[in-house]
Design a protein around this motif. Structure first.
Motif, PDB file in Angstrom:
ATOM      1  N   ALA A 356       7.256 -30.065 -17.283  1.00 17.88           N
ATOM      2  CA  ALA A 356       6.095 -29.225 -17.308  1.00 17.88           C
ATOM      3  C   ALA A 356       4.989 -29.788 -17.119  1.00 17.88           C
ATOM      4  O   ALA A 356       3.821 -29.072 -16.257  1.00 17.88           O
ATOM      5  CB  ALA A 356       6.237 -28.505 -18.890  1.00 17.88           C
ATOM      6  N   LEU A 357       4.546 -30.849 -17.265  1.00 16.89           N
ATOM      7  CA  LEU A 357       3.324 -31.468 -16.852  1.00 16.89           C
ATOM      8  C   LEU A 357       3.196 -31.550 -15.703  1.00 16.89           C
ATOM      9  O   LEU A 357       2.149 -31.597 -14.873  1.00 16.89           O
ATOM     10  CB  LEU A 357       2.985 -32.865 -17.763  1.00 16.89           C
ATOM     11  CG  LEU A 357       2.950 -32.614 -19.267  1.00 16.89           C
ATOM     12  CD1 LEU A 357       2.978 -34.023 -19.893  1.00 16.89           C
ATOM     13  CD2 LEU A 357       1.763 -31.916 -19.628  1.00 16.89           C
ATOM     14  N   LEU A 358       4.191 -32.187 -15.083  1.00 13.70           N
ATOM     15  CA  LEU A 358       4.213 -32.570 -13.364  1.00 13.70           C
ATOM     16  C   LEU A 358       4.033 -31.220 -12.602  1.00 13.70           C
ATOM     17  O   LEU A 358       3.227 -31.213 -11.742  1.00 13.70           O
ATOM     18  CB  LEU A 358       5.507 -33.325 -13.147  1.00 13.70           C
ATOM     19  CG  LEU A 358       6.040 -33.344 -11.869  1.00 13.70           C
ATOM     20  CD1 LEU A 358       5.010 -34.345 -11.136  1.00 13.70           C
ATOM     21  CD2 LEU A 358       7.312 -33.915 -11.531  1.00 13.70           C
ATOM     22  N   LEU A 359       4.696 -30.019 -13.086  1.00 16.15           N
ATOM     23  CA  LEU A 359       4.576 -29.042 -12.267  1.00 16.15           C
ATOM     24  C   LEU A 359       3.236 -28.375 -12.443  1.00 16.15           C
ATOM     25  O   LEU A 359       2.475 -27.860 -11.784  1.00 16.15           O
ATOM     26  CB  LEU A 359       5.457 -27.918 -12.511  1.00 16.15           C
ATOM     27  CG  LEU A 359       6.879 -28.423 -11.976  1.00 16.15           C
ATOM     28  CD1 LEU A 359       7.935 -27.325 -12.426  1.00 16.15           C
ATOM     29  CD2 LEU A 359       7.089 -28.447 -10.429  1.00 16.15           C
ATOM     30  N   LEU A 360       2.598 -28.702 -13.903  1.00 15.15           N
ATOM     31  CA  LEU A 360       1.290 -27.975 -14.095  1.00 15.15           C
ATOM     32  C   LEU A 360       0.354 -28.610 -13.240  1.00 15.15           C
ATOM     33  O   LEU A 360      -0.751 -28.190 -12.537  1.00 15.15           O
ATOM     34  CB  LEU A 360       0.906 -28.277 -15.755  1.00 15.15           C
ATOM     35  CG  LEU A 360      -0.564 -27.777 -16.083  1.00 15.15           C
ATOM     36  CD1 LEU A 360      -0.647 -26.217 -15.790  1.00 15.15           C
ATOM     37  CD2 LEU A 360      -0.837 -28.081 -17.549  1.00 15.15           C
ATOM     38  N   LEU A 361       0.528 -29.982 -12.954  1.00 15.48           N
ATOM     39  CA  LEU A 361      -0.646 -30.785 -12.164  1.00 15.48           C
ATOM     40  C   LEU A 361      -0.359 -30.377 -10.748  1.00 15.48           C
ATOM     41  O   LEU A 361      -1.063 -30.403  -9.941  1.00 15.48           O
ATOM     42  CB  LEU A 361      -0.110 -32.181 -12.423  1.00 15.48           C
ATOM     43  CG  LEU A 361      -0.655 -32.845 -13.581  1.00 15.48           C
ATOM     44  CD1 LEU A 361      -0.301 -34.327 -13.723  1.00 15.48           C
ATOM     45  CD2 LEU A 361      -2.224 -32.844 -13.688  1.00 15.48           C
ATOM     46  N   ALA A 362       0.866 -30.199 -10.306  1.00 12.96           N
ATOM     47  CA  ALA A 362       1.257 -29.897  -9.085  1.00 12.96           C
ATOM     48  C   ALA A 362       0.538 -28.404  -8.748  1.00 12.96           C
ATOM     49  O   ALA A 362       0.270 -28.218  -7.461  1.00 12.96           O
ATOM     50  CB  ALA A 362       2.889 -29.756  -8.886  1.00 12.96           C
ATOM     51  N   VAL A 363       0.606 -27.550  -9.643  1.00 12.67           N
ATOM     52  CA  VAL A 363      -0.104 -26.266  -9.277  1.00 12.67           C
ATOM     53  C   VAL A 363      -1.524 -26.450  -9.229  1.00 12.67           C
ATOM     54  O   VAL A 363      -2.142 -25.763  -8.506  1.00 12.67           O
ATOM     55  CB  VAL A 363       0.139 -25.205 -10.585  1.00 12.67           C
ATOM     56  CG1 VAL A 363      -0.774 -23.873 -10.480  1.00 12.67           C
ATOM     57  CG2 VAL A 363       1.676 -24.969 -10.414  1.00 12.67           C
ATOM     58  N   ARG A 364      -2.076 -27.348 -10.027  1.00 10.24           N
ATOM     59  CA  ARG A 364      -3.494 -27.260 -10.112  1.00 10.24           C
ATOM     60  C   ARG A 364      -4.239 -28.060  -8.723  1.00 10.24           C
ATOM     61  O   ARG A 364      -5.488 -27.772  -8.153  1.00 10.24           O
ATOM     62  CB  ARG A 364      -3.917 -28.125 -11.166  1.00 10.24           C
ATOM     63  CG  ARG A 364      -5.550 -28.323 -11.455  1.00 10.24           C
ATOM     64  CD  ARG A 364      -6.401 -26.929 -11.338  1.00 10.24           C
ATOM     65  NE  ARG A 364      -7.628 -27.300 -11.443  1.00 10.24           N
ATOM     66  CZ  ARG A 364      -8.561 -27.189 -10.388  1.00 10.24           C
ATOM     67  NH1 ARG A 364      -8.013 -27.188  -9.067  1.00 10.24           N
ATOM     68  NH2 ARG A 364      -9.850 -27.546 -10.390  1.00 10.24           N
ATOM     69  N   PHE A 365      -3.475 -29.169  -8.339  1.00  5.31           N
ATOM     70  CA  PHE A 365      -3.844 -30.004  -7.332  1.00  5.31           C
ATOM     71  C   PHE A 365      -3.079 -30.009  -5.833  1.00  5.31           C
ATOM     72  O   PHE A 365      -3.379 -30.718  -5.347  1.00  5.31           O
ATOM     73  CB  PHE A 365      -3.848 -31.530  -7.740  1.00  5.31           C
ATOM     74  CG  PHE A 365      -4.912 -31.529  -8.966  1.00  5.31           C
ATOM     75  CD1 PHE A 365      -6.225 -31.581  -9.004  1.00  5.31           C
ATOM     76  CD2 PHE A 365      -4.188 -31.886 -10.234  1.00  5.31           C
ATOM     77  CE1 PHE A 365      -7.225 -31.849  -9.749  1.00  5.31           C
ATOM     78  CE2 PHE A 365      -5.180 -32.148 -11.410  1.00  5.31           C
ATOM     79  CZ  PHE A 365      -6.533 -31.977 -11.089  1.00  5.31           C
ATOM     80  N   HIS A 366      -2.402 -28.956  -5.937  1.00  4.97           N
ATOM     81  CA  HIS A 366      -1.429 -28.548  -4.973  1.00  4.97           C
ATOM     82  C   HIS A 366      -0.650 -29.926  -4.388  1.00  4.97           C
ATOM     83  O   HIS A 366      -0.714 -30.461  -3.126  1.00  4.97           O
ATOM     84  CB  HIS A 366      -2.180 -28.105  -3.620  1.00  4.97           C
ATOM     85  CG  HIS A 366      -2.914 -27.038  -4.373  1.00  4.97           C
ATOM     86  ND1 HIS A 366      -2.262 -25.651  -4.217  1.00  4.97           N
ATOM     87  CD2 HIS A 366      -4.156 -26.787  -4.502  1.00  4.97           C
ATOM     88  CE1 HIS A 366      -3.016 -24.958  -4.458  1.00  4.97           C
ATOM     89  NE2 HIS A 366      -4.201 -25.411  -4.760  1.00  4.97           N
ATOM     90  N   LEU A 367       0.103 -30.579  -5.246  1.00  2.00           N
ATOM     91  CA  LEU A 367       0.672 -32.265  -4.980  1.00  2.00           C
ATOM     92  C   LEU A 367       1.904 -31.763  -4.301  1.00  2.00           C
ATOM     93  O   LEU A 367       2.354 -32.985  -3.670  1.00  2.00           O
ATOM     94  CB  LEU A 367       0.980 -32.851  -6.235  1.00  2.00           C
ATOM     95  CG  LEU A 367      -0.352 -32.982  -7.306  1.00  2.00           C
ATOM     96  CD1 LEU A 367       0.196 -33.720  -8.607  1.00  2.00           C
ATOM     97  CD2 LEU A 367      -1.317 -33.917  -6.615  1.00  2.00           C
ATOM     98  N   LEU A 368       2.843 -30.868  -4.602  1.00  2.00           N
ATOM     99  CA  LEU A 368       4.036 -30.796  -3.860  1.00  2.00           C
ATOM    100  C   LEU A 368       3.947 -30.535  -2.317  1.00  2.00           C
ATOM    101  O   LEU A 368       3.211 -29.299  -2.361  1.00  2.00           O
ATOM    102  CB  LEU A 368       4.937 -30.011  -4.648  1.00  2.00           C
ATOM    103  CG  LEU A 368       5.170 -30.451  -6.165  1.00  2.00           C
ATOM    104  CD1 LEU A 368       5.939 -29.595  -6.931  1.00  2.00           C
ATOM    105  CD2 LEU A 368       5.657 -31.809  -6.031  1.00  2.00           C
ATOM    106  N   PRO A 369       4.663 -30.935  -1.477  1.00  2.00           N
ATOM    107  CA  PRO A 369       4.594 -30.616   0.103  1.00  2.00           C
ATOM    108  C   PRO A 369       4.968 -29.450   0.442  1.00  2.00           C
ATOM    109  O   PRO A 369       4.810 -28.623   1.374  1.00  2.00           O
ATOM    110  CB  PRO A 369       4.939 -31.589   0.846  1.00  2.00           C
ATOM    111  CG  PRO A 369       5.954 -32.344  -0.100  1.00  2.00           C
ATOM    112  CD  PRO A 369       5.590 -32.193  -1.564  1.00  2.00           C
ATOM    113  N   ASN A 370       6.309 -28.912  -0.377  1.00  2.00           N
ATOM    114  CA  ASN A 370       7.042 -27.779   0.054  1.00  2.00           C
ATOM    115  C   ASN A 370       7.908 -27.303  -0.913  1.00  2.00           C
ATOM    116  O   ASN A 370       8.046 -27.968  -2.070  1.00  2.00           O
ATOM    117  CB  ASN A 370       8.037 -28.013   1.347  1.00  2.00           C
ATOM    118  CG  ASN A 370       8.780 -29.256   0.974  1.00  2.00           C
ATOM    119  OD1 ASN A 370       9.375 -29.533   0.041  1.00  2.00           O
ATOM    120  ND2 ASN A 370       8.489 -30.531   1.906  1.00  2.00           N
ATOM    121  N   PRO A 371       8.409 -26.134  -0.601  1.00  2.00           N
ATOM    122  CA  PRO A 371       9.146 -25.690  -1.792  1.00  2.00           C
ATOM    123  C   PRO A 371      10.424 -26.210  -2.245  1.00  2.00           C
ATOM    124  O   PRO A 371      11.225 -25.901  -3.280  1.00  2.00           O
ATOM    125  CB  PRO A 371       9.591 -24.178  -1.380  1.00  2.00           C
ATOM    126  CG  PRO A 371       9.172 -24.020   0.045  1.00  2.00           C
ATOM    127  CD  PRO A 371       8.337 -25.058   0.342  1.00  2.00           C
TER     128      PRO A 371
END
Length: 437
Positions: A356-371
């Motif tokens: 959950a924390l990883l995905l929360l950070l990914a949403v905020r800072f657009h960390l993940l490159p693709n779906p």
């Protein structure tokens, strides 16, 4: 003094001339019960959305309130998250609150209602939910249909988890696998029938076969022991010998004066005993609740915000694939009890919180490159959640005393629903924050 066989004994310990056949029937029966119990709950969200959209079209000339479910395609182009006007957490709360209320109240009084009547009521609620949403002419009818589906699923989960104590412990794996299969089967079957041209109304009417399948699975497929309280309350008294009953009657006053939890071997649990059991369940309920809090915070708070505009999948398609892969993960892990058992439930909780924390950070800072990266994480999330559920109830069944086991299985089921409800509440401010950026 020899006492009758425990209601929690495995079939091998009961006098059953067709033990192998009974085990197969019980395993299949519980798998189907798990599938049927969660089926209406899973299908109802998609169905309610389709029918509410039709109602909105019919009333397009007048203002309408926000629908119960949210169209993930109708986004807000001014936000990088393609936000919906209302968080999908609203759907989650509409679905989970009736179940949570039932799970909080029912374990203390549910023993007064024999299993046969409970199953009939669950099937009736599920059938009514399909009919209400199918024939709804107003939003309140569709909402009521979703509530009835939630009541059916909540009461059914309480009842069938308690029912497992009368059978071999192997049926817990079957129940878990069936509930996992409901998510995949419900989503694919509803989508498939509507995709070939059937209207949502006709599709829901076809699905009335599911409550009937529940009744057939329970009344004709299972091979219950004689001790099961099928139609009468307190049928447990039949397994106590007359000799033992006389001794119990003679010493009743003494036992009332000095009884402690675990001293009594028959009769309904006292409030003091129930409180003792609930305290012992905390080591199971807290990890399960935490897993589901993190899990549904992801599902209903973050999934709709994990949007990648520059791929061939639309926002709606990305969201549907997230949900589908989550259900596949749940199905696989809930079916794994025969292969692996995980006692360290807190480890599953912590891993889910990290997710959950990883995905929360990914949403905020657009960390993940693709779906595709999100797909892998969501599949892993489903594996953790399903493993936590099925292992929690396996070890409750294994470690609880025979006398407490039936109540313990029902009472512990509040953990996941409480976690889900809290996740729904937490998702609202998160949705509002990100959509304001």
């Amino acid at each position: 003094m020899e006492q009758a066989a425990s209601v929690n004994a495995d079939p091998a310990q009961r006098s059953d001339s067709n033990g192998s056949c009974s085990k197969w029937r019980d395993w299949t029966g519980f798998w189907l019960l798990g599938l049927c119990n969660n089926f209406a709950y899973v299908v109802m969200l998609s169905a309610a959305h389709d029918i509410l959209k039709k109602q909105e079209s019919a009333n397009a000339t007048s203002p309408t309130p926000a629908p119960l479910t949210v169209d993930v395609q109708a986004g807000n182009s001014s936000s990088p998250y393609d936000c919906n006007p209302v968080s999908t957490a609203a759907v989650l709360l509409a679905d989970i609150l009736p179940t949570l209320i039932i799970k909080l109240a029912a374990p203390c009084v549910l023993h007064k209602l024999p299993y046969g009547f409970r199953v009939l009521f669950c099937a009736l609620m599920a059938a009514t939910s399909f009919l209400l949403v199918s024939f709804s002419s107003a939003m309140w009818m569709s909402i009521l249909g979703v509530i009835f589906a939630s009541i059916s699923a909540g009461l059914g989960e309480l009842s069938f988890l308690s029912l497992t104590v009368y059978f071999s412990r192997d049926v817990l794996g079957a129940w878990g696998s069936g509930t996992g299969g409901a998510g995949v089967a419900g989503a694919f079957l509803y989508s498939g029938l509507t995709q070939v041209g059937l209207s949502p109304q006709v599709t829901l009417q076809i699905m009335l076969v599911v409550p009937f399948a529940m009744l057939i699975s329970y009344f004709f497929l299972l091979a219950p022991p004689p001790t099961l309280p099928q139609w009468r309350e307190k049928q447990y008294a039949a397994v106590v010998s007359e000799e033992r009953q006389q001794l119990m009657d003679d010493s009743e006053e003494e036992e009332q004066g000095e009884s402690t939890p675990g001293n009594r071997s028959s009769g309904p649990l006292t409030p003091k005993e129930k409180l003792h059991v609930i305290r012992g369940l905390m080591r199971f309920v807290f990890p399960l609740g935490l897993v589901y809090f993190a899990e549904y915070f992801i599902n209903q708070g973050l999934m709709e915000l994990l949007y990648f505009p520059n791929v061939f999948l639309s926002h709606a398609e990305q969201y549907r694939w997230y949900q589908t892969l989550y259900q596949v993960g749940v199905l696989v892990s809930r079916s794994s009890l025969c292969c692996i058992k995980i006692r360290k439930l807190w480890a599953l909780s912590l891993l889910q919180v990290v997710n959950a924390l990883l995905l929360l950070l990914a949403v905020r800072f657009h960390l993940l490159p693709n779906p595709w990266t999100v797909f892998a994480i969501i599949l892993y999330e489903g594996l953790l959640g399903g493993a936590a559920y099925v292992n929690t109830f396996y070890f409750i069944s294994k470690e609880s005393e025979d006398r407490h086991r039936e109540f313990a299985m029902a009472a512990a089921s509040v953990g996941d629903s409480l976690g889900i409800a809290l996740a729904g509440l937490a998702a609202f401010p998160v949705h509002r924050y990100f959509c304001s950026l």
